[in-house]
Write a protein that holds these residues in place. Structure first.
Motif, PDB file in Angstrom:
ATOM      1  N   GLY A   1     -23.975  30.803  26.810  1.00  0.00           N
ATOM      2  CA  GLY A   1     -23.895  31.671  25.642  1.00  0.00           C
ATOM      3  C   GLY A   1     -22.478  32.020  25.259  1.00  0.00           C
ATOM      4  N   GLN A   2     -21.671  32.397  26.259  1.00  0.00           N
ATOM      5  CA  GLN A   2     -20.311  32.804  25.951  1.00  0.00           C
ATOM      6  C   GLN A   2     -19.431  31.635  25.539  1.00  0.00           C
ATOM      7  OE1 GLN A   2     -19.480  34.388  29.996  1.00  0.00           O
ATOM      8  NE2 GLN A   2     -17.517  33.331  29.892  1.00  0.00           N
ATOM      9  N   LEU A   3     -19.840  30.416  25.862  1.00  0.00           N
ATOM     10  CA  LEU A   3     -19.044  29.239  25.507  1.00  0.00           C
ATOM     11  C   LEU A   3     -19.661  28.441  24.361  1.00  0.00           C
ATOM     12  CD1 LEU A   3     -18.017  27.979  29.080  1.00  0.00           C
ATOM     13  CD2 LEU A   3     -16.679  29.344  27.477  1.00  0.00           C
ATOM     14  N   ALA A   4     -20.584  29.048  23.632  1.00  0.00           N
ATOM     15  CA  ALA A   4     -21.274  28.327  22.557  1.00  0.00           C
ATOM     16  C   ALA A   4     -20.332  27.904  21.439  1.00  0.00           C
ATOM     17  CB  ALA A   4     -22.393  29.197  21.990  1.00  0.00           C
ATOM     18  N   ASN A   5     -19.187  28.537  21.323  1.00  0.00           N
ATOM     19  CA  ASN A   5     -18.217  28.208  20.273  1.00  0.00           C
ATOM     20  C   ASN A   5     -17.345  27.009  20.645  1.00  0.00           C
ATOM     21  OD1 ASN A   5     -16.901  28.679  17.761  1.00  0.00           O
ATOM     22  ND2 ASN A   5     -15.271  29.829  18.785  1.00  0.00           N
ATOM     23  N   VAL A   6     -17.459  26.534  21.877  1.00  0.00           N
ATOM     24  CA  VAL A   6     -16.650  25.398  22.340  1.00  0.00           C
ATOM     25  C   VAL A   6     -17.315  24.094  21.922  1.00  0.00           C
ATOM     26  CG1 VAL A   6     -15.769  24.182  24.370  1.00  0.00           C
ATOM     27  CG2 VAL A   6     -15.705  26.690  24.285  1.00  0.00           C
ATOM     28  N   THR A   7     -16.555  23.217  21.294  1.00  0.00           N
ATOM     29  CA  THR A   7     -17.111  21.926  20.857  1.00  0.00           C
ATOM     30  C   THR A   7     -16.593  20.744  21.666  1.00  0.00           C
ATOM     31  OG1 THR A   7     -15.367  21.602  19.194  1.00  0.00           O
ATOM     32  CG2 THR A   7     -17.358  22.778  18.503  1.00  0.00           C
ATOM     33  N   ARG A   8     -15.425  20.889  22.291  1.00  0.00           N
ATOM     34  CA  ARG A   8     -14.871  19.767  23.057  1.00  0.00           C
ATOM     35  C   ARG A   8     -13.910  20.300  24.108  1.00  0.00           C
ATOM     36  NH1 ARG A   8     -11.895  15.064  19.784  1.00  0.00           N
ATOM     37  NH2 ARG A   8     -10.432  16.786  19.419  1.00  0.00           N
ATOM     38  N   VAL A   9     -13.890  19.614  25.259  1.00  0.00           N
ATOM     39  CA  VAL A   9     -12.979  19.962  26.348  1.00  0.00           C
ATOM     40  C   VAL A   9     -12.327  18.680  26.829  1.00  0.00           C
ATOM     41  CG1 VAL A   9     -12.737  21.027  28.615  1.00  0.00           C
ATOM     42  CG2 VAL A   9     -14.495  21.862  27.046  1.00  0.00           C
ATOM     43  N   GLU A  10     -11.002  18.657  26.870  1.00  0.00           N
ATOM     44  CA  GLU A  10     -10.299  17.467  27.335  1.00  0.00           C
ATOM     45  C   GLU A  10      -9.016  17.866  28.055  1.00  0.00           C
ATOM     46  OE1 GLU A  10      -9.317  15.147  23.886  1.00  0.00           O
ATOM     47  OE2 GLU A  10      -8.973  16.940  22.681  1.00  0.00           O
ATOM     48  N   VAL A  11      -8.446  16.911  28.759  1.00  0.00           N
ATOM     49  CA  VAL A  11      -7.190  17.135  29.477  1.00  0.00           C
ATOM     50  C   VAL A  11      -6.084  16.379  28.771  1.00  0.00           C
ATOM     51  CG1 VAL A  11      -5.945  16.806  31.652  1.00  0.00           C
ATOM     52  CG2 VAL A  11      -8.363  17.492  31.674  1.00  0.00           C
ATOM     53  N   SER A  12      -4.991  17.078  28.507  1.00  0.00           N
ATOM     54  CA  SER A  12      -3.846  16.449  27.843  1.00  0.00           C
ATOM     55  C   SER A  12      -2.558  17.007  28.436  1.00  0.00           C
ATOM     56  CB  SER A  12      -3.891  16.729  26.332  1.00  0.00           C
ATOM     57  OG  SER A  12      -2.754  16.189  25.685  1.00  0.00           O
ATOM     58  N   ASP A  13      -1.698  16.115  28.921  1.00  0.00           N
ATOM     59  CA  ASP A  13      -0.397  16.504  29.483  1.00  0.00           C
ATOM     60  C   ASP A  13      -0.537  17.573  30.558  1.00  0.00           C
ATOM     61  OD1 ASP A  13       0.959  14.744  27.777  1.00  0.00           O
ATOM     62  OD2 ASP A  13       1.076  16.265  26.185  1.00  0.00           O
ATOM     63  N   GLY A  14      -1.553  17.429  31.405  1.00  0.00           N
ATOM     64  CA  GLY A  14      -1.718  18.339  32.530  1.00  0.00           C
ATOM     65  C   GLY A  14      -2.321  19.684  32.179  1.00  0.00           C
ATOM     66  N   ALA A  15      -2.758  19.862  30.945  1.00  0.00           N
ATOM     67  CA  ALA A  15      -3.387  21.111  30.519  1.00  0.00           C
ATOM     68  C   ALA A  15      -4.792  20.825  30.005  1.00  0.00           C
ATOM     69  CB  ALA A  15      -2.557  21.798  29.438  1.00  0.00           C
ATOM     70  N   VAL A  16      -5.615  21.852  29.975  1.00  0.00           N
ATOM     71  CA  VAL A  16      -6.963  21.739  29.431  1.00  0.00           C
ATOM     72  C   VAL A  16      -6.921  22.163  27.973  1.00  0.00           C
ATOM     73  CG1 VAL A  16      -9.367  22.467  29.622  1.00  0.00           C
ATOM     74  CG2 VAL A  16      -7.954  22.279  31.684  1.00  0.00           C
ATOM     75  N   VAL A  17      -7.375  21.294  27.090  1.00  0.00           N
ATOM     76  CA  VAL A  17      -7.389  21.593  25.656  1.00  0.00           C
ATOM     77  C   VAL A  17      -8.843  21.807  25.230  1.00  0.00           C
ATOM     78  CG1 VAL A  17      -6.786  20.797  23.353  1.00  0.00           C
ATOM     79  CG2 VAL A  17      -5.313  20.219  25.307  1.00  0.00           C
ATOM     80  N   VAL A  18      -9.124  22.991  24.735  1.00  0.00           N
ATOM     81  CA  VAL A  18     -10.474  23.361  24.320  1.00  0.00           C
ATOM     82  C   VAL A  18     -10.499  23.474  22.799  1.00  0.00           C
ATOM     83  CG1 VAL A  18     -12.290  25.108  24.465  1.00  0.00           C
ATOM     84  CG2 VAL A  18     -10.875  24.609  26.473  1.00  0.00           C
ATOM     85  N   THR A  19     -11.423  22.768  22.179  1.00  0.00           N
ATOM     86  CA  THR A  19     -11.585  22.834  20.725  1.00  0.00           C
ATOM     87  C   THR A  19     -12.724  23.786  20.393  1.00  0.00           C
ATOM     88  OG1 THR A  19     -10.811  20.557  20.494  1.00  0.00           O
ATOM     89  CG2 THR A  19     -11.989  21.512  18.625  1.00  0.00           C
TER      90      THR A  19
END
Length: 516
Positions: A138-156
C-alpha cells in the motif's frame, strides 16, 4: 443521495479506515486478568518476545504485524522514522527526491551477518519485494519502477511525492533471499537456536543493548496477552484493532503514529438545509467548529493521554510544518467570541435556553455520529458534544456499537458530523479525504485546496501554504493523532519506540526489580 451515488459510496467500504487499518472494529479495553506469578527464570531479567515459527521472519512474505515487529531487530532498514518524526538514515546514506524520481544512495561499509556487503542490488530487490507484499504494498503503490544506476537505487514514481523518504522504512534483505522464510540478518540481531543473538557485524548496534533476546512461541494475539500475564514473555506491541489491555503487573509505553482522529463534516447534506448550511456548508462555519474545540481536553480526558492534539492536516511533528500550523491545541475562541461568530453566521441566540436558532425558529442542532464500540471515541464524542453545547450548538449523539452500521451510515452520508479515524501513510498522503477516497463521504472538495496539496506533494517547502489553505477551507476537522502502544512488564524500562520500529533503540533498556 441518488441510488447510483450510494452504491458507489458503499463500494468504497473496503478502503475505509475508520478505526485504524483493519476490517474489525476496535474493542473496549479488555479486563485485566489476575496476574499469575511468573515461573522462575522465565522472563524476569531478559527481554522475551512472542513469535510464530510457521510465519518465519521475512516481513515480505506475510501480513503478520508480529513478524514486522520482530523484523525491526533482524533487518536494517533504508531509513528509520525517529520518535520525533524525523528521517534517520540507516542503510541509505541519503535520498534525493525530485519530481517523479527518487535516488537512494546506499551507505558504504554495511554488511549482512555473514559478512557479505549490503549493495544497491539488495536494496532494489527488497523494494521490489516490498511492492508486492501484504505489509508494504500500500505505501509503495506510487512506485512504478525500481532499478540500479551508478551504485544507487533509482525509484520512479507515478506522481510527485516530496515526502517519499518517509516511505523508505523498508527492511533490506539479500537480493537472493527476498523470498526465503528466514533470510540472513542485516540488523542488530541474528536468529540462533530459538533466540535472537547480537550481531557483531551490525553498524548500528548500540552500547547497552541486550546480548540475547528470548523468543516464546505464540499462535495468536490472545496468547501474547496471556503470555505476559504468566511470565513466558514480557513485551508486545498491541494490535491496532484492539485497545490495549493492562493489569497491575504491566506498564504501557507510547509512541507517535499517523493515525488521525478527525471530525467528519457533511458539507454536502448541509447545502440543502437552512439550519445547517451556515455552520457546516461554509468555510467560516467549519472553521468555527474547529476553533471552539479543545483538543487537549479530548486527548487527556477522552483518550487518557493515548493521543495528542492535531493542529493541522499534517502531523505537527513533521519538520516541514514545525511551528507553521494555525490550529491551536486549546479552544481558539472563548464562549463570548464563539457566540458572536455564530451570530455573524446568521443564527439568533435565545436568551432563555442559551442555544441558537435560525430565522425560522429552528433550534441549531447537529447529529454527531460515533461508533460507541470504541470507548475512547465514545468518551471523546461526549466531551465534544459538551464543548459545542457550551457555545450554543445543540448536539444529538447518535451512537451505534455495530461498526458495520456505523460505516454504512458514514458512506451513505447519514450524518451531520462523525468521529472517524484514518491511518495515513507516513508521507502524509491525504487521498482518503479526496473525491473517491475512503473517508471522503460528505467532505467538501475544493480546487483551491487540491492545488495547494498538489504543490505540497511536489515540494515539501509548500507544506505551510497547504496548511494555510486547509485551515481556510476546513473540509474536515483534525482532532487528534493516536499513539501506538507497547505493553510490557513493570520491570522493563528505557525502551524507545517509533512509528517505524517498536525497537527503535534498546541502548537504555534495563530491568528493574519490583523492590527497586
Amino acid at each position: 443521495m441518488p441510488f447510483a451515488k450510494r452504491a458507489a459510496a458503499l463500494a468504497l467500504a473496503a478502503c475505509l479506515f475508520l478505526t485504524g487499518c483493519g476490517a474489525r472494529p476496535e474493542a473496549d479495553p479488555a479486563p485485566a486478568p489476575s496476574p499469575t506469578p511468573a515461573p522462575a527464570g522465565a522472563a524476569a531479567d531478559r527481554l522475551v518476545l512472542g513469535y510464530t515459527p510457521g510465519d518465519g521472519f521475512n516481513p515480505f512474505l506475510t501480513g503478520s504485524t508480529l513478524v514486522r515487529q520482530n523484523a525491526g531487530l533482524l533487518f536494517e532498514k533504508l531509513v528509520e522514522i525517529g520518535p520525533d518524526m524525523s528521517i534517520v538514515y540507516r542503510l541509505a546514506s541519503s535520498i534525493d527526491v525530485l519530481d517523479l524520481q527518487a535516488v537512494i544512495h546506499i551507505r558504504g561499509g554495511a554488511t549482512f551477518a555473514d559478512g557479505a556487503p549490503v549493495t544497491a542490488e539488495d536494496a532494489a530487490a527488497s523494494i521490489e519485494a516490498a511492492r508486492t507484499s501484504p505489509l508494504y504494498s500500500g505505501q509503495l503503490a506510487n512506485v512504478t519502477r525500481v532499478e540500479v544506476s551508478d551504485g544507487a537505487v533509482v525509484v520512479t514514481l507515478a506522481q510527485p511525492d516530496s515526502l517519499f523518504s518517509y516511505l523508505c522504512d523498508i527492511p533490506v534483505l539479500k537480493a537472493s533471499e527476498v523470498a526465503a522464510a528466514n533470510p540472513t540478518s542485516s540488523g542488530r540481531y541474528v536468529y540462533s537456536d530459538g533466540a535472537l543473538e547480537a550481531n557483531p557485524r551490525c553498524l548500528f548496534a548500540e552500547d547497552g543493548q541486550p546480548e540475547t533476546i528470548g523468543l516464546a512461541e505464540v499462535s495468536s494475539y490472545n496468547e501474547m496477552v496471556s503470555g505476559l500475564t504468566v511470565g513466558t514473555l514480557n513485551l508486545y506491541q498491541t494490535s491496532e484493532l484492539n485497545d490495549s489491555p493492562s493489569g497491575v503487573a504491566s506498564s504501557l509505553s507510547y509512541y507517535r503514529t499517523n493515525n488521525l482522529i478527525f471530525l467528519g463534516v457533511n458539507a454536502d447534506a448541509a447545502q440543502g438545509s437552512a439550519m445547517l448550511a451556515p455552520l457546516l456548508g461554509t468555510a467560516a462555519g467549519r472553521g468555527l467548529l474547529s476553533q471552539v474545540i479543545d483538543r487537549r481536553i479530548l486527548a487527556e480526558k477522552g483518550y487518557y493521554s493515548r493521543a495528542y492534539p492535531a493542529t493541522g492536516a499534517i502531523n505537527s511533528f513533521y519538520p516541514c510544518v514545525l511551528a507553521q500550523q494555525v490550529i491551536l491545541p486549546e479552544a481558539q475562541l472563548d464562549e463570548a467570541a464563539a457566540r458572536a461568530a455564530l451570530a455573524a453566521l446568521g443564527y439568533a441566540e435565545n436568551a432563555m435556553d442559551g442555544f441558537f436558532y435560525t430565522a425560522g425558529g429552528q433550534k441549531l442542532t447537529v447529529r454527531l455520529l460515533v461508533y460507541s464500540g470504541n470507548t475512547y471515541k465514545r468518551y471523546a464524542a461526549s466531551l465534544l458534544a459538551d464543548q459545542l453545547e457550551a457555545v450554543g450548538v445543540a448536539v444529538t449523539l447518535e451512537q451505534t456499537d455495530d461498526f458495520e452500521v456505523f460505516r454504512e451510515k458514514v458512506l451513505l452520508g447519514d450524518f451531520d458530523l462523525y468521529i472517524g479515524e484514518v491511518k495515513l501513510y507516513n508521507n502524509m498522503d491525504m487521498s482518503p479525504f479526496m473525491e473517491g477516497g475512503g473517508a471522503s463521504a460528505g467532505i467538501l472538495q475544493s480546487e483551491t485546496l487540491a492545488a495547494a496539496y498538489s504543490a505540497f506533494r511536489s515540494n515539501m517547502s509548500a507544506a505551510a501554504a497547504y496548511e494555510a489553505a486547509f485551515a481556510a477551507e476546513m473540509p474536515f476537522v483534525p482532532l487528534l493523532w493516536r499513539n501506538g502502544t507497547v505493553v510490557h512488564t513493570r520491570s522493563i524500562q528505557g525502551l524507545t519506540s517509533s512509528i517505524s520500529n517498536v525497537f527503535y533503540s534498546l541502548g537504555q533498556l534495563q530491568f528493574v526489580s519490583a523492590d527497586s
